[in-house]
Design an enzyme around this catalytic site. Structure first.
Site, PDB file in Angstrom:
ATOM      1  N   ASP A 155       0.818  -1.206   0.000  1.00 44.95           N
ATOM      2  CA  ASP A 155       0.000   0.000   0.000  1.00 44.95           C
ATOM      3  C   ASP A 155       0.854   1.259   0.000  1.00 44.95           C
ATOM      4  O   ASP A 155       2.067   1.205   0.244  1.00 44.95           O
ATOM      5  CB  ASP A 155      -0.959   0.003   1.202  1.00 44.95           C
ATOM      6  CG  ASP A 155      -0.332  -0.586   2.460  1.00 44.95           C
ATOM      7  OD1 ASP A 155       0.907  -0.571   2.576  1.00 44.95           O
ATOM      8  OD2 ASP A 155      -1.079  -1.055   3.330  1.00 44.95           O
ATOM      9  N   HIS A 194      -7.351  -4.938   9.953  1.00 42.98           N
ATOM     10  CA  HIS A 194      -7.078  -4.692   8.526  1.00 42.98           C
ATOM     11  C   HIS A 194      -5.816  -5.425   8.071  1.00 42.98           C
ATOM     12  O   HIS A 194      -4.909  -5.685   8.870  1.00 42.98           O
ATOM     13  CB  HIS A 194      -7.041  -3.197   8.191  1.00 42.98           C
ATOM     14  CG  HIS A 194      -5.851  -2.427   8.668  1.00 42.98           C
ATOM     15  ND1 HIS A 194      -5.915  -1.104   9.033  1.00 42.98           N
ATOM     16  CD2 HIS A 194      -4.543  -2.784   8.837  1.00 42.98           C
ATOM     17  CE1 HIS A 194      -4.720  -0.685   9.387  1.00 42.98           C
ATOM     18  NE2 HIS A 194      -3.870  -1.684   9.284  1.00 42.98           N
ATOM     19  N   ASN A 211      -7.661  -3.045  14.119  1.00 42.39           N
ATOM     20  CA  ASN A 211      -9.042  -3.302  13.709  1.00 42.39           C
ATOM     21  C   ASN A 211      -9.157  -4.503  12.759  1.00 42.39           C
ATOM     22  O   ASN A 211     -10.193  -4.735  12.167  1.00 42.39           O
ATOM     23  CB  ASN A 211      -9.642  -2.051  13.046  1.00 42.39           C
ATOM     24  CG  ASN A 211      -8.884  -1.647  11.780  1.00 42.39           C
ATOM     25  OD1 ASN A 211      -7.943  -2.327  11.366  1.00 42.39           O
ATOM     26  ND2 ASN A 211      -9.280  -0.557  11.162  1.00 42.39           N
ATOM     27  N   GLU A 261      -9.714  -2.088   5.136  1.00 44.87           N
ATOM     28  CA  GLU A 261     -10.342  -1.793   6.422  1.00 44.87           C
ATOM     29  C   GLU A 261     -11.598  -2.654   6.603  1.00 44.87           C
ATOM     30  O   GLU A 261     -12.152  -3.156   5.616  1.00 44.87           O
ATOM     31  CB  GLU A 261     -10.718  -0.302   6.471  1.00 44.87           C
ATOM     32  CG  GLU A 261      -9.534   0.663   6.303  1.00 44.87           C
ATOM     33  CD  GLU A 261      -8.672   0.798   7.558  1.00 44.87           C
ATOM     34  OE1 GLU A 261      -8.537  -0.186   8.325  1.00 44.87           O
ATOM     35  OE2 GLU A 261      -8.109   1.881   7.774  1.00 44.87           O
TER      36      GLU A 261
HETATM   37  C1  F6R Z   1       1.432  -1.651   6.082  1.00 39.81           C
HETATM   38  C2  F6R Z   1       0.145  -2.310   6.145  1.00 39.81           C
HETATM   39  C3  F6R Z   1      -0.657  -2.354   7.401  1.00 39.81           C
HETATM   40  C4  F6R Z   1       0.167  -2.708   8.639  1.00 39.81           C
HETATM   41  C5  F6R Z   1      -0.705  -2.698   9.892  1.00 39.81           C
HETATM   42  C6  F6R Z   1       0.080  -2.978  11.137  1.00 39.81           C
HETATM   43  O1  F6R Z   1       1.978  -1.760   4.789  1.00 39.81           O
HETATM   44  O2  F6R Z   1      -0.283  -2.786   5.155  1.00 39.81           O
HETATM   45  O3  F6R Z   1      -1.687  -3.300   7.252  1.00 39.81           O
HETATM   46  O4  F6R Z   1       0.752  -3.957   8.461  1.00 39.81           O
HETATM   47  O5  F6R Z   1      -1.326  -1.445  10.021  1.00 39.81           O
HETATM   48  O6  F6R Z   1       0.981  -1.932  11.351  1.00 39.81           O
HETATM   49  P1  F6R Z   1       2.110  -2.049  12.490  1.00 39.81           P
HETATM   50  O7  F6R Z   1       3.007  -3.141  12.085  1.00 39.81           O
HETATM   51  O8  F6R Z   1       2.788  -0.688  12.457  1.00 39.81           O
HETATM   52  O9  F6R Z   1       1.397  -2.315  13.758  1.00 39.81           O
END
Ligand code: F6R
Length: 240
Positions: A67, A138, A136, A143
């Site tokens: 992303d 995702h 959450n 989301e």
């Molecule tokens: C990042 C991504 C997100 C993260 C998720 C967890 O490229 O796709 O899904 O993997 O938000 O983020 P952290 O590892 O910072 O807790």
């Protein structure tokens, strides 16, 4: 889906790092799907160390990141492009031409997303997809919603995600939109590795492992993947 529980993030980084290194060394070329955020950082550090020791080369590795924020300059310190270069790419011999990101500044985001999906398909799809998980539930920036997404698309980030990530944005406000790979593309990967550490992830991990498969917790779809391994620490596993 397999669940592996470790004492700490360093152990996970070593285990996951070795899985990547073995896979990279076993093939003449490999396609990796990569994640940003805090969860994969120790793993990227481990791979960089092994690169310095001459144990692995990323010369024949192609990457697709999950992303990217919309309307954030590519070289902004908070772009995922900058993150990946700082955490991994700049410290290895990966070839810049083999590194792929969704362009969050593309004029036509629909075309950008369709082109990204087509390029992944042309590469023979992703061999190993690395994932983190949002509090959450995702994955990528898929989301919670009422349907599973297929290909890449532009998403409005939820308040939960904005609250979790805005600590990185000290000067400018955090973008509220992103481009992300879809759940369908993630599920197309031949192997999926998820890393989650810390108490803040315990609810998401419990929903992912024991909840029903539902787009209300996008990560729950991993229950349907034939080769998904979830690497978590004791805190993230505390509600299992
Ligand atoms: C990042 C991504 C997100 C993260 C998720 C967890 O490229 O796709 O899904 O993997 O938000 O983020 P952290 O590892 O910072 O807790």
């Amino acid at each position: 889906m397999e669940i592996k529980i470790y004492d700490n993030a360093e152990q996970i980084a070593q285990e996951v790092g070795e899985v990547f290194i073995e896979a990279i060394n076993a093939k003449s070329s490999i396609v990796l799907g990569l994640a940003t955020g805090a969860s994969p950082v120790p793993t990227y550090k481990y791979i960089c160390e092994k690169y310095r020791e001459g144990k692995v080369s990323l010369k024949n590795v192609t990457t697709y990141n999950l992303d990217e924020y919309v309307d954030l300059p590519k070289n902004d310190k908070n772009s995922y492009y900058s993150f990946m270069h700082e955490q991994l790419f700049n410290h290895t011999d990966i070839q810049e031409d083999n590194v792929n990101f969704l362009n969050g500044n593309a004029e036509d985001s629909l075309k950008e997303c369709a082109d990204y999906d087509a390029k992944i398909a042309k590469s023979g799809y992703i061999d190993i997809q690395l994932l983190g998980v949002g509090r959450n539930g995702h994955i990528g920036f898929n989301e919670p919603s009422n349907h599973f997404t297929k290909g890449a698309f532009k998403v409005k980030l939820t308040e939960s995600t904005i609250a979790a990530n805005s600590m990185y944005f000290d000067e400018n406000p955090m973008p509220h939109y992103a481009l992300t790979m879809g759940v369908g593309s993630i599920m197309h990967a031949k192997k999926i590795i998820m890393i989650a550490t810390g108490k803040a992830k315990a609810d998401a991990i419990a929903a992912l492992v024991n909840g029903e498969v539902s787009p209300a917790c996008p990560a729950s779809v991993l229950q349907f993947h034939q080769n998904a391994v979830i690497y978590i620490d004791k805190d993230a596993a505390s509600l299992l």
